[in-house]
Design a protein around this motif. Structure first.
Motif, PDB file in Angstrom:
ATOM      1  N   LYS B 419       0.835  -1.207   0.000  1.00  0.00           N
ATOM      2  CA  LYS B 419       0.000   0.000   0.000  1.00  0.00           C
ATOM      3  C   LYS B 419       0.872   1.260   0.000  1.00  0.00           C
ATOM      4  O   LYS B 419       0.579   2.250  -0.659  1.00  0.00           O
ATOM      5  N   LYS B 420       1.960   1.197   0.751  1.00  0.00           N
ATOM      6  CA  LYS B 420       2.831   2.357   0.825  1.00  0.00           C
ATOM      7  C   LYS B 420       3.455   2.634  -0.543  1.00  0.00           C
ATOM      8  O   LYS B 420       3.563   3.788  -0.970  1.00  0.00           O
ATOM      9  N   GLU B 449     -10.608   6.717   3.626  1.00  0.00           N
ATOM     10  CA  GLU B 449     -11.905   6.344   4.178  1.00  0.00           C
ATOM     11  C   GLU B 449     -11.865   4.928   4.746  1.00  0.00           C
ATOM     12  O   GLU B 449     -12.627   4.583   5.624  1.00  0.00           O
ATOM     13  N   ASP B 450     -10.971   4.123   4.194  1.00  0.00           N
ATOM     14  CA  ASP B 450     -10.985   2.717   4.595  1.00  0.00           C
ATOM     15  C   ASP B 450      -9.550   2.219   4.746  1.00  0.00           C
ATOM     16  O   ASP B 450      -9.201   1.168   4.237  1.00  0.00           O
ATOM     17  N   CYS B 451      -8.729   3.015   5.412  1.00  0.00           N
ATOM     18  CA  CYS B 451      -7.309   2.667   5.474  1.00  0.00           C
ATOM     19  C   CYS B 451      -6.987   2.143   6.867  1.00  0.00           C
ATOM     20  O   CYS B 451      -7.300   2.776   7.868  1.00  0.00           O
ATOM     21  N   THR B 454      -2.334   3.543  10.203  1.00  0.00           N
ATOM     22  CA  THR B 454      -2.289   4.899  10.759  1.00  0.00           C
ATOM     23  C   THR B 454      -1.221   5.750  10.072  1.00  0.00           C
ATOM     24  O   THR B 454      -1.446   6.898   9.722  1.00  0.00           O
ATOM     25  N   TYR B 455      -0.054   5.148   9.842  1.00  0.00           N
ATOM     26  CA  TYR B 455       1.040   5.901   9.237  1.00  0.00           C
ATOM     27  C   TYR B 455       0.613   6.482   7.885  1.00  0.00           C
ATOM     28  O   TYR B 455       0.803   7.672   7.620  1.00  0.00           O
ATOM     29  N   LEU B 456       0.002   5.644   7.063  1.00  0.00           N
ATOM     30  CA  LEU B 456      -0.384   6.128   5.728  1.00  0.00           C
ATOM     31  C   LEU B 456      -1.457   7.201   5.836  1.00  0.00           C
ATOM     32  O   LEU B 456      -1.422   8.204   5.124  1.00  0.00           O
ATOM     33  N   SER B 457      -2.429   6.998   6.749  1.00  0.00           N
ATOM     34  CA  SER B 457      -3.505   7.988   6.896  1.00  0.00           C
ATOM     35  C   SER B 457      -2.931   9.345   7.267  1.00  0.00           C
ATOM     36  O   SER B 457      -3.283  10.366   6.671  1.00  0.00           O
ATOM     37  N   GLU B 488     -11.616   7.587  13.448  1.00  0.00           N
ATOM     38  CA  GLU B 488     -10.276   7.013  13.531  1.00  0.00           C
ATOM     39  C   GLU B 488      -9.699   7.084  14.945  1.00  0.00           C
ATOM     40  O   GLU B 488     -10.304   7.642  15.854  1.00  0.00           O
ATOM     41  N   ASN B 489      -8.478   6.556  15.073  1.00  0.00           N
ATOM     42  CA  ASN B 489      -7.788   6.628  16.358  1.00  0.00           C
ATOM     43  C   ASN B 489      -7.252   8.044  16.593  1.00  0.00           C
ATOM     44  O   ASN B 489      -7.264   8.887  15.686  1.00  0.00           O
TER      45      ASN B 489
END
Lengths: 147, 887
Positions: B419-420, B449-451, B454-457, B488-489
Motif C-alpha cells: 500500500k505504501k 476512508e478505509d485505510c 495509521t502511518y499512511l492515513s 479514527e484513532n
C-alpha cells in the motif's frame, strides 16, 4: 547443485524426499513451499507437462505423472533448463519401472526400484546418469550395453 | 490439500488402493531388520525390509545413533549374499545411513573387494559408496583405484569415479588435483556422459588457472563435444574466458563470439538458450552481437514448453535493464505471455514490457495487467507498482490510465509495504504531473476512508493539507477529512484537525464552516486532539478576538519552525512555571553543529511523501531567516543557496568547526559553526582569519566574531566576501581560528578573568562552480528542453582523458556542475560504451539551465563528451561551457 528431488501424492503427502546441501531446518519450509506450489498449479496439468518457477535464486521445475507429482529444485548451474533435463530422466525412469504413469499404489509397490533409479540419476546433488535403458540395467547391477 | 506432512500411513482408501506401507512403524521395521542376521538369508525378504527402511528415511524419519549403528551392522552382513538385486539395495542403504567414521571400517574391506571386482557395476557402486563414507585417510589407500577408474573403458565406472572426484574436491582438493592427467584423458572420451562429468571436474580443478581454462575452452570449441549438457558447460566456460580477458582485447573481434553464435544453431534447445544468455551477458555487448541472440529468444517466447518460455523471458527481462531498445521487437510475443498460466512467466513478461513499452501500448498493457494483479503475491506487486511509477514519469500524458490503475489496486487487499508503494507512487505523480493533482488527491481521499494503516492515513492527511487548498474546489475534500475525526484513532484524528485548520487558513470562503467543525472537536476524548482544536480556533480567530494576520496564520501552519527543535526542547525543559509565560523568542536560533558533513553524508534522494525536490529545503529557509536577522548581512538580499556543512576539523579534536557557504548575488558568506569540546575552557572573541590570496576575485568586506563559546554550546562566527559580478568566482581559502582562551574551574563552573590569545589551524575551504547552481529537477526533461529557445543552445565537445569507467566520468561531470540529474540518467549501465545524462538546475541570478551530456568511451578507456546547454540566458550557457573547460 541439485538441491532437492521430491515426490508427493495427489493430496500433498510426501512419498520421497531427497535433499542435498539444504540445512535440516530449511527442509520443512521447502517441503511445504513445493507442495503448496503444486496444489496451486498442477490441477488439470497433463502428464509430464513441465511447470517452472523461481524462488529467490533457486529454480523449481515440477510436473505430474499419474497420481504422483514430482519436483526438482536447483541453483547455479542447475537452472530451469538443466532441471528440465533432470526431471525428464526421472519421469522416464519412473514410467519404465512402473510400466505406465503410476497410480499411487503402483508407485509404492515399486518403491525400492524407484529409489534405486533415483540413486543412479542424482548423486549428492549432481546428475549422473541420463539414459533410462542404462539406468534400468544398472539397478539390476547389469553393465550397460552401449559402450 | 490434506496434511502435507502426514505420513502415508493413514491411507484413506481401504479397498484395492491400500498402501503397501500401511501402518508402517519405525520400531517394527527395526525389529524386522533382524532378518539380516539370519544364517540363511532370504534376499527377497531382506530387500523388502530395506525398502521399508528407505521409505522411512525418505519421509524425513530419523534414526537415533544406536538405531543407525544397529541397522548398519546388520546391513553389512548382507555382503555375504550373492543376490545381485539385494547387493544393489545394500549399496544404497549404506549411503543412506552414512555411518560414522569408526564404523566405516566394518565395510571398507568388502567395498575394496568390490572395487577391484571383475564385475564393472560392482566397481562403480563400490566407488560411489566408498567416496561417500570415507575420510581423507582412507582416500590415500584407494586413490590408485580411483585414478584407474577414471579412465576405465566402462563409462559407468568412469562416471562414478569422476562424480566422486567432484565431491572429494570439496574436502580433499590436493588429492583430486593429482588426477589431472586422467581427467584430461576422460574429457576426450567417446562416451557423452563421461565427457560431461570430466569437463566439469577438470574445470573445477583448474578454475583458478585462467590460462589453463582458456586452453581447455579453445581446444574443446574446436573438437567434438558429445552431449548438450557438456556443450552448455563449455558455453559457460567460454563466456567466463571472455569476461576475464575483457581487458586484453581492445580492438577487433571478441574471442569465442563466433563459437557462441554458432551454438545458437545447435539442435538442442538447452544449448541455444545457454548461448543466447551468454551473449546477452557479454560486457559491452553491441547491438550487432545482440541481435541473433534476441531473435532466438523471441522464438522461444512462443514455445509450447513452459520451461523454454520461462528461460527466454527471464533472459530478456535482464536484457531490458541495459538494452531496452533491443527487446522492443519481442513486445508482441511478450504481451501474449501476460495471460500465461504460469505466474512466474507472466510477472517477468509484465516487468519487461513496462521497461520497454511505448506510449501507445500503455493502455492495452494496463488492461492486461489488471486481470493479473489479483493472482500474484505482494512482493511481485510492489515490483509492478514501481515499474508503473517510472512508466508514468516517462509518459506523463498517460497519467489518467496509470492513475486509475493505481487507485484500483489501492482498493484491493494488500499489506503495508504494498500500500505504501502505491501511495508513494500516487504522491509522486501528483507532484510531477500538474493535471493529475485533483484526481490523485481524490483517490487518496477515498483510500483514507478505509485505510487500516495509521502511518499512511496521517501522511496522506498532511499531504492533503498542503495540496488540497490549492485545487479549484477545495471544499470537496473537507468531508473526507472530517470523517476521520469521527472514525479514527487519536493520532489520525489529531492530524485531521491540523489539516482542517490548514484549509481554514488558506481558503477564506471555507473558514467559517471549518471553525464550526473545529468547535466540535473540542469535545474529543483525546487531549492532543482537543488541544489542537483549541489552538487552531484561536489562531483562526474563531472567538471573535482580533485574529492574527493571515500571513502569520499561514506561516504558523505551513512553515517549518525556524528554531531548531533541539533548542526548543532544551528551553522548554529549563522553563520553570511562573507568572512569566514561556517566550518562544527566547529560544536560541543558532543551529548546533551538524555531525554529518558534506563529505561524509551523501544526501539521500527524497522519495515518496518527503518534501518535493523542487521546493527549497527547510534548511535554506532557516538560514535565510537567520542571516536576514543579522544587521551586517541584511543588505545582501535574497539568499540564493547554502551548501551542506563542510567539516574543517578532524573528528574528536578540541574544537570542532564546520562551515556553510551561503551564496548571494554579489556576496559569499561563510558561516563557521564552532563547538568547544573542552569542559575546562571558555573561548571568547572567536573569529576565523581567512586568507583569500588564492581567491583573487573575492575581497573580504565584513566579519562577525562570536563573543563567547562555552563548553559544548555551539556558536557561529561569520566572514563575508564581495565577489566579482557576472562570473561564478571560484577560489581557495585558508582558515585559522583565533580566540581568547580562559580557564574554567570545573567545580564552580566559573572562568578566570584573564585569558590568553590562541589560534587553531583549520583546513582549507574551496568555493567551486557547483556552489552557484541549485539542484532543481524538472518532471519532464524533453518538454522542458524543447520549451527553451534552441537558438541559444551551445554545443561543444570535450575529451575527458583516460577514466576508470564511464560511470566515473559521468559522476565527475555531474559533481563539477552541481546540477540535478533527471529521469535517473545519472546511473550508467555496467557494460555500456556510451551514455546520455540529462541535468537541470538554476544558476545564480535565477536562470534555469538544462544540460544534455553524451558520453562515449573507447577501448583504451578514453572518454569523450558532447555537452549541449540550453538556458534562459546565453551568457549562462557559455559559463557552463567555461566551467567544464576549466574543470
Amino acid at each position: 547443485m541439485l538441491l532437492a528431488v521430491l515426490f508427493a501424492n495427489s493430496e500433498g503427502n510426501i512419498l520421497v524426499e531427497r535433499f542435498n546441501g539444504v540445512p535440516a531446518e530449511e527442509r520443512l519450509h521447502w517441503r511445504s513451499f513445493l507442495v503448496k506450489l503444486g496444489a496451486e498449479n498442477l490441477k488439470g496439468a497433463k502428464n509430464e507437462e513441465l511447470l517452472v518457477a523461481c524462488h529467490k535464486s533457486v529454480y523449481i521445475v515440477y510436473t505430474v505423472l499419474g497420481d504422483v507429482s514430482i519436483y526438482v529444485v536447483g541453483k547455479d548451474e542447475y537452472d530451469e533448463l538443466a532441471l528440465s533435463e533432470v526431471i525428464f530422466v526421472i519421469t522416464s525412469a519412473v514410467k519404465d519401472v512402473c510400466g505406465k504413469p503410476p497410480t499411487e499404489r503402483v508407485f509404492l509397490d515399486k518403491y525400492g526400484k524407484i529409489c534405486l533409479c533415483l540413486d543412479e540419476i542424482v548423486w549428492k546433488g549432481y546428475l549422473e546418469n541420463t539414459d533410462k535403458e542404462r539406468i534400468k540395467r544398472l539397478i539390476r547391477l547389469k553393465p550397460p550395453v552401449d559402450f | 490439500m490434506a496434511q502435507p506432512f502426514a505420513k502415508k500411513d493413514d491411507d484413506r482408501d481401504e479397498e484395492a488402493e491400500y498402501s503397501p506401507f500401511l501402518g508402517i512403524e519405525k520400531g517394527a521395521v527395526l525389529q524386522e531388520a533382524r532378518v539380516f542376521h539370519d544364517p540363511q538369508l532370504d534376499p527377497r525378504r531382506c530387500s523388502q525390509v530395506i525398502t521399508k527402511l528407505l521409505y522411512l528415511l525418505n519421509q524425513g524419519e530419523t534414526f537415533t545413533k544406536v538405531e543407525a549403528t544397529e541397522v548398519f551392522f546388520a546391513v553389512t552382513k548382507l555382503f555375504q549374499s550373492r543376490d545381485i538385486g539385494l547387493r544393489r539395495m545394500v549399496y544404497l542403504m549404506i549411503k543412506e545411513i552414512s555411518p560414522s567414521s569408526d564404523e566405516v571400517i566394518m565395510v571398507t574391506s568388502s567395498l575394496m573387494k568390490d572395487m577391484t571386482s571383475r564385475t564393472d557395476v560392482y566397481r562403480a557402486n563400490a566407488i560411489r559408496v566408498l567416496c561417500q563414507i570415507t575420510d581423507g585417510t582412507l582416500l590415500g589407500q584407494i586413490e590408485r583405484y580411483l585414478k584407474q577408474a577414471i579412465v576405465d573403458k566402462n563409462p559407468v565406472v568412469a562416471s562414478a569415479a569422476l562424480v566422486s572426484g567432484i565431491h572429494i574436491l570439496q574436502t580433499n582438493p590436493e588429492i583430486v588435483k593429482r588426477w589431472s592427467n586422467e581427467v584430461q584423458e576422460a574429457v576426450q572420451s567417446r562416451a557423452a556422459l563421461v565427457q560431461f562429468h570430466a569437463l566439469a571436474l577438470l574445470h573445477q580443478i583448474r578454475q583458478n588457472d585462467r590460462l589453463a581454462v582458456s586452453k581447455l575452452v579453445t581446444s574443446l570449441t574446436r573438437g567434438t563435444v558429445r552431449s548438450p549438457l557438456a556443450q552448455c558447460l563449455l558455453v559457460r566456460y567460454a563466456s567466463q574466458v571472455i569476461r576475464e580477458s575483457a581487458n586484453n582485447f581492445q580492438t577487433g573481434e571478441r574471442p569465442f563470439y563466433d563459437y557462441l553464435e554458432s551454438c545458437l544453431r545447435h539442435k538442442s534447445e538447452m544449448v541455444i538458450l545457454e548461448a543466447a544468455r551468454a551473449i546477452t551477458e557479454l560486457s559491452g555487448v553491441t547491438n550487432r552481437e545482440l541481435t541473433p541472440a534476441i531473435t532466438v529468444l523471441q522464438l522461444f517466447l512462443s514455445s509450447s514448453k513452459p520451461v523454454l518460455r520461462f528461460a527466454a523471458v527471464r533472459t530478456l527481462n535482464k536484457v531490458a535493464m541495459t538494452h531496452p531498445m533491443a527487446v522492443t521487437n519481442c513486445n508482441i510475443d511478450m504481451e501474449s505471455l501476460i495471460s500465461d498460466q504460469n505466474r512466474s512467466i507472466a510477472t517477468l513478461a509484465i516487468t519487461t514490457l513496462l521497461k520497454t513499452g511505448n506510449e501507445s501500448s500503455v493502455d492495452r498493457l494496463m488492461k492486461q495487467i489488471t486481470n493479473f494483479m489479483s493472482d500474484i503475491a505482494d512482493e511481485f506487486k510492489i515490483v509492478v507498482v514501481e515499474a508503473i511509477r517510472s512508466l508514468c514519469i516517462k509518459f506523463p500524458l498517460k497519467y489518467r490510465s496509470l492513475m486509475n490503475f493505481l487507485s484500483n489496486i489501492l482498493r484491493e487487499e494488500g499489506g503495508f509495504e504494498y500500500k505504501k508503494a502505491i501511495v508513494d507512487s500516487i504522491v509522486i505523480l501528483i507532484r510531477d504531473i500538474q493535471e493529475a493533482k485533483e484526481i490523485g488527491l481524490l483517490h487518496l481521499c477515498e483510500f483514507i476512508e478505509d485505510c487500516e494503516f495509521t502511518y499512511l492515513s496521517t501522511q496522506i492527511l498532511h499531504f492533503l493539507g498542503i495540496e488540497g487548498p490549492k485545487t479549484a474546489d477545495p471544499s470537496k475534500f473537507i468531508r473526507y477529512i472530517y470523517n476521520r475525526v469521527h472514525l479514527e484513532n487519536a493520532t489520525v484524528r489529531a492530524c485531521a484537525v491540523t489539516t482542517l485548520a490548514k484549509f481554514g487558513a488558506t481558503v477564506d470562503s471555507l473558514k467559517p464552516r471549518i471553525i464550526v467543525l473545529l468547535r466540535r472537536c473540542l469535545f474529543d476524548s483525546d487531549d492532543e486532539v482537543r488541544d489542537r482544536a483549541t489552538l487552531y480556533l484561536n489562531t483562526l480567530g474563531a472567538d471573535g478576538s482580533v485574529a492574527e494576520t493571515d500571513n502569520d496564520v499561514k506561516e504558523f501552519l505551513f512553515d517549518s519552525l525556524d528554531i531548531p527543535l533541539v533548542n526548543l526542547e532544551t528551553s522548554l525543559r529549563n522553563y520553570e512555571p511562573s507568572d512569566q509565560p514561556f517566550d518562544i523568542n527566547s529560544v536560541p536560533k543558532e543551529i548546533k553543529a551538524q555531525p554529518l558533513a558534506e563529505k561524509k553524508a551523501p544526501g539521500k534522494k527524497p522519495i515518496g511523501l518527503g518534501a518535493p525536490p523542487t521546493a527549497p529545503s527547510a534548511a535554506v529557509d532557516a538560514y535565510d531567516k537567520l542571516l536576514s536577522s543579522i544587521p551586517e548581512f541584511a543588505s545582501y538580499g535574497k539568499l540564493f543557496k547554502s551548501s551542506a556543512p563542510v567539516e574543517l576539523t578532524e573528528a574528536e579534536t578540541e574544537y570542532a568547526v564546520n562551515v556553510v557557504k551561503h551564496i548571494f548575488d554579489h556576496h559569499v558568506l561563510f558561516q563557521y559553526n564552532c563547538t568547544n569540546t573542552i569542559p575546562e575552557q571558555l573561548l571568547e572573541n572567536v573569529t576565523v582569519v581567512v586568507d583569500a590570496s588564492e581567491a583573487e576575485e573575492f575581497s573580504e568586506v565584513a566579519s562577525k566574531p562570536l563573543k563567547s563559546l562555552p563548553y559544548d554550546s555551539p556558536g557561529q562566527t561569520f566572514v563575508a566576501f564581495e565577489k566579482t559580478d557576472g562570473v561564478p568566482a571560484v577560489g581557495k581559502f585558508s582558515n585559522v581560528l583565533k580566540f581568547i582562551v580562559k580557564e574554567v574551574d570545573p567545580t564552580t563552573g566559573e572562568a578566570e578573568e584573564d585569558g590568553v590569545e590562541d589560534e587553531y589551524q583549520l583546513e582549507d575551504l574551496e568555493v567551486v562552480a557547483a556552489d552557484y547552481m541549485q539542484k532543481v529537477g524538472v518532471s519532464n526533461f524533453r518538454n522542458a528542453w524543447e520549451s527553451m529557445d534552441p537558438e541559444g543552445e551551445r554545443v561543444d565537445e570535450y575529451g575527458l582523458g583516460s577514466r576508470e569507467s564511464l560511470a566515473e566520468a559521468v559522476n565527475a561531470v555531474v559533481n563539477l556542475l552541481g546540477m540535478q540529474p533527471c529521469e535517473g540518467t545519472e546511473a550508467v549501465p555496467s557494460n555500456s560504451r556510451s551514455h546520455t545524462c540529462l541535468l537541470s538546475g538554476v544558476f545564480i541570478g535565477n536562470v534555469k539551465v538544462l544540460v544534455r551530456l553524451s558520453f562515449g568511451i573507447s577501448g583504451q578507456n578514453e572518454v569523450a563528451m558532447k555537452l549541449a546547454v540550453r538556458s534562459e540566458d546565453e551568457n549562462v550557457s557559455n559559463t557552463i561551457h567555461e566551467i567544464v573547460a576549466s574543470g
